[in-house]
Design an enzyme around this catalytic site. Structure first.
Site, PDB file in Angstrom:
ATOM      1  N   CYS A 215       0.858  -1.195   0.000  1.00 20.69           N
ATOM      2  CA  CYS A 215       0.000   0.000   0.000  1.00 20.69           C
ATOM      3  C   CYS A 215       0.894   1.246   0.000  1.00 20.69           C
ATOM      4  O   CYS A 215       1.694   1.432   0.912  1.00 20.69           O
ATOM      5  CB  CYS A 215      -0.907   0.029   1.216  1.00 20.69           C
ATOM      6  SG  CYS A 215      -1.809   1.594   1.312  1.00 20.69           S
TER       7      CYS A 215
ATOM      8  N   CYS B 148      -5.678   3.578  -5.318  1.00 22.57           N
ATOM      9  CA  CYS B 148      -4.827   2.967  -6.349  1.00 22.57           C
ATOM     10  C   CYS B 148      -5.298   1.563  -6.693  1.00 22.57           C
ATOM     11  O   CYS B 148      -4.977   1.039  -7.743  1.00 22.57           O
ATOM     12  CB  CYS B 148      -3.365   2.975  -5.920  1.00 22.57           C
ATOM     13  SG  CYS B 148      -2.918   1.697  -4.719  1.00 22.57           S
TER      14      CYS B 148
END
Lengths: 312, 545, 249
Positions: B490, B517
């Site tokens: 992440c 994302c």
């Protein structure tokens, strides 16, 4: 020309911010006069004349000024202002309320919340919530200014200015005072507190947050804050949150307990005058902004701190 | 909560990126040509068009020339013509210039901010009468009783942290045709794959994560139009990844790093690889005395032609990167996404014209048009390059040269993607931890300082939009077997394992940090993390990205 | 009764502004712009007064560049009835804004004007007070409660140390503080409907106001970064330092 500072007070005592504003006026250069507009405010006038650097105290004592109603106060100050090059007030809720009114009636700009005096017409003031400092120059004949009092030292006491009584202006009759309700909390409100003790996720639980942070806050007469991590973990309620998405605070003393100091938290407290950090991680970013740091386990350091404070 | 209101359009488009906006524009152009009235509504989850857009980007203007030939006169923000191309192979200390592969030549292309380009496309679309609603996330697909797509619903808002408060219900948007243009790994597209079995016969989609920073550099170090790509260090030869470095206008330089999400070592951190990449002697100089302006990350689809699913279904189509039209060797997906949108729009206009009112519309001609288009040809020629990288960097480079120069993309075989990315992680015990250098706060930074300048926020008064199917999996499987790789992949510090010292580790999800994302949705080893849309307007607010 | 609400287009509160390299200003190219959050509260309050039947019309006004139309559309979507845009590319400082609002108020004759207490870009906290002064109206600033009657309005104000309530003769100006209300979520159909509500244009020239800036910004800079202080060994040493060195105890 002389400079007029409008005193902040509650008819009984002179508010401390007035002293810092007198210092700011002194940096502009010129004779400083202090206006005390109130009702039965003799004690305030007495305190005002003792402020070092004040040449003259003007006292307007009238029932219409008892509660600092902006409409009445502005009318008085506008009449006086024509004899001055600068009119300054502390940027508290009182100054912020009536002074723009004065500026508009004089047809001049107000320079809000100054943090530095560069010259008689040039000042530094924060914009974008303090993330940017703008240096601005006034082209007006009278400079009307509110002062961020924490940016200036307090003027000393020990002066002995003359006191002149002046008459009241015509009452505006646009507004009237109904009531006031002063906060009676044992603990000050986060946004207005002079001291804040904030806890982070290292507290480990809601119970420990209470058991560690609250006694220290009580000892210091402080408000309680928290990092977002602590709030997210459920250790502290939402309205405790200090930081980018919480409250932005600037107390005299900020004690960060078990807070690592992510930039999002720093954004909410970096303007504090003195920052203390207690964290067991020597590398925690909070130490990069702290004036005083203790590397250690908060569960031992905080009780020791409470004890050390008790010995004072 | 009260009942949802509904609104009716001919076409509803989900997503305001290059493909969604192109589809909107093309629909309106065709309607005007034919003297038809086609109502078009576009939903965008970002707070404004461009807020969630992040790309390199070098734009090949081929599709733009087809869509809006007079884009120059209309002020399209294509301000920096591509100049010199440079392709470097990095070792830890050296850089070796390599010949630039033909797909990577950029004559006639432009270095752009894709966000600003989308802002401009948005204006063009609005001028044509498209209704654009940023700040509203399509959270749910709606179906007719016959199983065809009826439209989408926006999410409920103001329901509180636990989702149990009375909030404001979402709105239903009904359409004869719903266009899903969600970008890579669309959260609704994922459900459509299942429902309509759209991936049957296609290879698994494979992905990369791209992390990007925007810098302002010293004027004397700025060379507008300069394009640099690198391969090699800091990736090991088994891991697919590389960098881009483009000089835009106004002393701005973008730098970014892409890591293939089929990486195997759970200790790998794409974010930290990117940070350390910037310290390479051949790279770091340009940032000397500069300052970082912005940061962001986004997954991209890398599977190519083999991984493109069925594109149409009753009531809707998939366009752009949610279907996966990116050309990996070219490092470009904008012109391809836009082209897919144009083809889809043309098929939709035809289908709407011939279909009966009340009858489910499937714009099947879109697939046929795609197969006849230059887009198909372009993707076909490069289809074998990315899959070859599973053999490692050197064999892949060699194979790519053969495939490109000898077979000219027409090799009589097609290499397939055998595994989905989430299946590729090896257990931690088979891997070596990677020691990444500490950020220096000047050239390299920690995650949270980075997220700070992406202007990311989510209203606190909502449930986390990262859902765990089974809350015990992060500790029982992810931590135990893979040392919780979500902490590392992440790029926004959303996932943290806390309470390890007390012997009670748990996964803390800082959903507010999420930059959308989608990497977690892709890479979580057991697919336990489900990314759903938060309240509209949440997420990053990228300027100039 | 008619209410006039002033709304300003500012850099969105989530966006971290950045000083331009040459120190001439902040870089706001392509950043997200929104309605000033205090102004959202102002619109909300006006709309609630209308919903409560105390007000018949809510008119939103914004001053500035073309894109202020978007800000006004947001106000309309929240429930304002119509909008006025004084379009200009000129830099508008609070005194000029107050003069323009006064001119608009003289045309519109509202009984109440609600503004945000300050804009989150220039943080001036002046406009409401200034327009009240220029119109000769009373002012209730930093409101946390507004109680509107036929001839008067009672405003509870957030002041240092607590709350204060004042009674104002109408017409009057109110400026909003954060706790006055929580603005509603704008619904999609309302955004759509807002596109059809009237939005009138006015010019600075037509209003006959001199908007020449009175303050010249010489430069802008980022505040100095804090530097790391010292580590102390224990609590006793810390208390001594706080007392004798920092003088905060």
């Amino acid at each position: 020309m002389a400079i007029l500072v409008i005193a902040e007070h509650d008819n009984q005592s002179l508010k401390a911010g007035t002293l810092n504003t007198v210092t700011a006026a002194g940096k502009v250069g010129g004779e400083v006069h202090l206006l005390v507009a109130g009702h039965n405010c003799g004690a305030v006038a007495d305190a005002a004349k003792a402020v070092a650097g004040v040449a003259k105290v003007l006292v307007a004592d009238s029932a219409q000024y008892a509660h600092g109603l902006a409409e009445n106060l502005a009318a008085l100050v506008v009449d006086l202002a024509k004899n001055y090059s600068h009119v300054l007030s502390p940027a508290g809720t009182s100054g912020k309320n009536f002074l723009p009114r004065v500026a508009a009636l004089l047809d001049v700009a107000q320079i809000s919340d100054i943090v530095a005096v560069e010259s008689a017409d040039t000042f530094v003031r924060p914009v974008y919530a303090g993330n940017v400092l703008a240096t601005v120059q006034s082209v007006d004949s009278i400079k009307v200014i509110t002062v961020r009092t924490t940016a200036f030292e307090a003027a000393a006491l020990g002066g002995s200015a003359n006191v002149d009584s002046i008459g009241a202006a015509a009452e505006a009759q646009l507004s009237s005072f109904i009531s006031q309700e002063l906060t009676k909390s044992d603990r000050p409100e986060l946004g207005a507190a002079k001291v804040i003790v904030s806890g982070g996720r290292a507290l480990g639980s809601e119970e420990q947050f209470k058991a560690i942070i609250e006694p220290l806050a009580d000892k210091l007469g402080a408000a309680v804050g928290a990092s977002r991590a602590a709030v997210d973990a459920g250790y502290a309620p939402n309205d405790y949150q200090v930081g980018q998405t919480g409250k932005v605070v600037a107390p005299q003393l900020y004690v960060a307990v078990g807070i690592s100091g992510a930039i999002q938290h720093l954004a909410g407290m970096k303007d504090s005058k003195v920052i203390v950090a207690i964290n067991k991680d020597e590398e925690a970013p909070i130490f990069q902004v702290a004036d005083y740091g203790i590397v250690g386990d908060l569960f031992t350091v905080v009780p020791e701190l409470i004890q050390a404070l008790g010995n004072n | 909560m009260s009942v949802r209101e509904s609104m009716k359009y001919d076409v509803v488009i989900v997503g305001g990126g290059p493909s969604g906006l192109t589809a909107a524009i093309r629909l309106k152009q065709l309607a005007a040509d034919k003297g038809q009235e086609i109502s078009v509504c576009l939903l965008e989850k970002g707070s404004e068009i461009g807020a969630h857009i992040l790309s390199g980007a070098v734009l090949e203007p081929r599709t733009l020339n087809e869509l809006i030939p007079d884009w120059k006169d209309k002020g399209a923000p294509l301000n920096t013509p591509a100049q010199k191309d440079q392709f470097l192979l990095l070792t830890e200390t050296e850089s070796i210039p390599l010949p630039t592969p033909p797909q990577m030549h950029n004559e006639g292309n432009y270095i752009i901010s894709l966000g600003n380009f989308c802002r401009w496309l948005g204006q063009q679309a609005e001028e044509l009468g498209v209704e654009i609603y940023p700040g509203f996330a399509a959270a749910e697909v709606l179906y007719h009783p016959d199983g065809s797509v009826k439209g989408v619903a926006t999410g409920n808002v103001g329901t509180g942290k636990n989702g149990d408060q009375d909030g404001e219900p979402g709105i239903e948007l009904w359409a004869r045709q719903t266009v899903f243009a969600e970008g890579c790994r669309g959260s609704l597209t994922k459900t459509l794959f299942e429902r309509f079995k759209l991936r049957n016969g296609a290879d698994p989609q494979t992905y990369g994560i791209g992390i990007k920073e925007l810098w302002e550099v010293k004027p004397e170090l700025h060379q507008p139009g300069k394009i640099t790509h690198t391969a090699g260090w800091p990736m090991d030869t088994a891991t697919y990844g590389g960098s881009f470095l483009y000089h835009l206008e106004n002393n701005q330089v973008v730098v970014g790093f892409v890591v293939g999400l089929d990486y195997q070592n759970p200790y790998l951190s794409p974010y930290e690889e990117f940070q350390r990449f910037k310290t390479h002697p051949a790279i770091r100089g340009v940032f000397e005395g500069g300052r970082r302006l912005s940061y962001g990350a986004r997954a991209i689809s890398e599977g190519g032609l083999q991984s493109i699913p069925k594109l149409t279904f009753p009531g809707g189509v998939l366009i752009g990167d949610t279907a996966g039209f990116l050309n990996v060797p070219k490092i470009k997906g904008t012109h391809t996404a836009m082209k897919s949108a144009m083809l889809a729009a043309e098929a939709i206009v035809e289908a709407l014209a011939t279909a009966q009112e009340g009858q489910a519309v499937e714009a099947s001609a879109y697939t046929a048009r795609f197969k006849q288009s230059w887009l198909y040809d372009e993707l076909y020629r490069v289809r074998n390059i990315r899959p070859a990288f599973r053999w490692g960097l050197w064999p892949a480079m060699l194979y790519s040269a053969l495939d490109t120069y000898l077979f000219r993309g027409k090799a009589p075989w097609t290499l397939h993607h055998k595994h989905a990315d989430h299946e590729c992680l090896k257990p931690k015990d088979e891997c070596t931890p990677i020691a990444y250098p500490k950020p220096d706060g000047v050239l390299t930074f920690d995650r949270l300082s980075s997220v700070f300048i992406s202007n990311t926020n989510h209203s606190e008064d909502q449930p986390a939009h990262l859902k765990l199917k089974d809350p015990s999996v992060p500790i029982k499987i992810n931590l135990a077997q893979y040392d919780a790789p979500e902490q590392r992949y992440c790029p926004a510090g959303v996932y943290e394992i806390v309470g390890r010292e007390e012997g009670a580790p748990r996964l803390q999800i800082n959903a507010q940090n999420c930059v959308h994302c989608k990497t977690c949705d892709i890479k979580d080893p057991t697919q336990n993390i489900n990314w759903v849309t938060p309240e509209g307007g949440g997420g990053p607010n990228y300027p100039n990205m | 009764m008619k209410v006039l609400v002033a709304v300003k287009r500012v850099v969105d509160y989530n966006v971290k502004v950045r000083v331009k390299a040459d120190g001439t200003g902040v870089d706001i190219a392509n950043v997200k712009m929104s309605m000033n959050p205090f102004d959202e509260i102002a619109v909300e309050e006006a709309v609630r007064l209308k919903e409560a039947g105390k007000v018949s019309e809510v008119v939103a006004v914004s001053l500035g560049v073309k894109q202020c139309e978007e800000t006004l559309r947001t106000a309309l979507a929240m429930g304002a009835d119509r909008a006025i845009h004084v379009e200009t590319d000129a830099e508008l400082q609070p005194l000029a804004v107050a003069k323009l609002l006064k001119a608009v108020a003289e045309k519109e004759q509202p009984q109440l004007m609600i503004l945000g207490k300050q804009a989150i870009d220039d943080d001036a906290n002046q406009t409401g007070q200034m327009v009240a002064a220029l119109l000769g109206w009373g002012q209730g600033t930093f409101a946390s409660k507004v109680d509107l009657a036929a001839e008067t309005v009672d405003v509870t104000r957030e002041v240092d140390g607590g709350l204060e309530t004042v009674k104002l003769r109408l017409p009057a100006v109110v400026t909003t503080d954060l706790r006055l209300n929580e603005p509603r979520y704008v619904k999609l159909p309302n955004i759509m409907a807002a596109k059809k509500k009237p939005l009138d244009k006015l010019t600075v020239e037509a209003l006959g106001v001199d908007v020449t800036p009175r303050l010249k910004t010489l430069k802008v800079a980022e505040p100095a970064k804090r530097s790391a202080g010292i580590k102390v060994a224990n609590a006793a040493e810390l208390v001594a330092k706080l007392k004798n060195e920092a003088k905060v105890l």
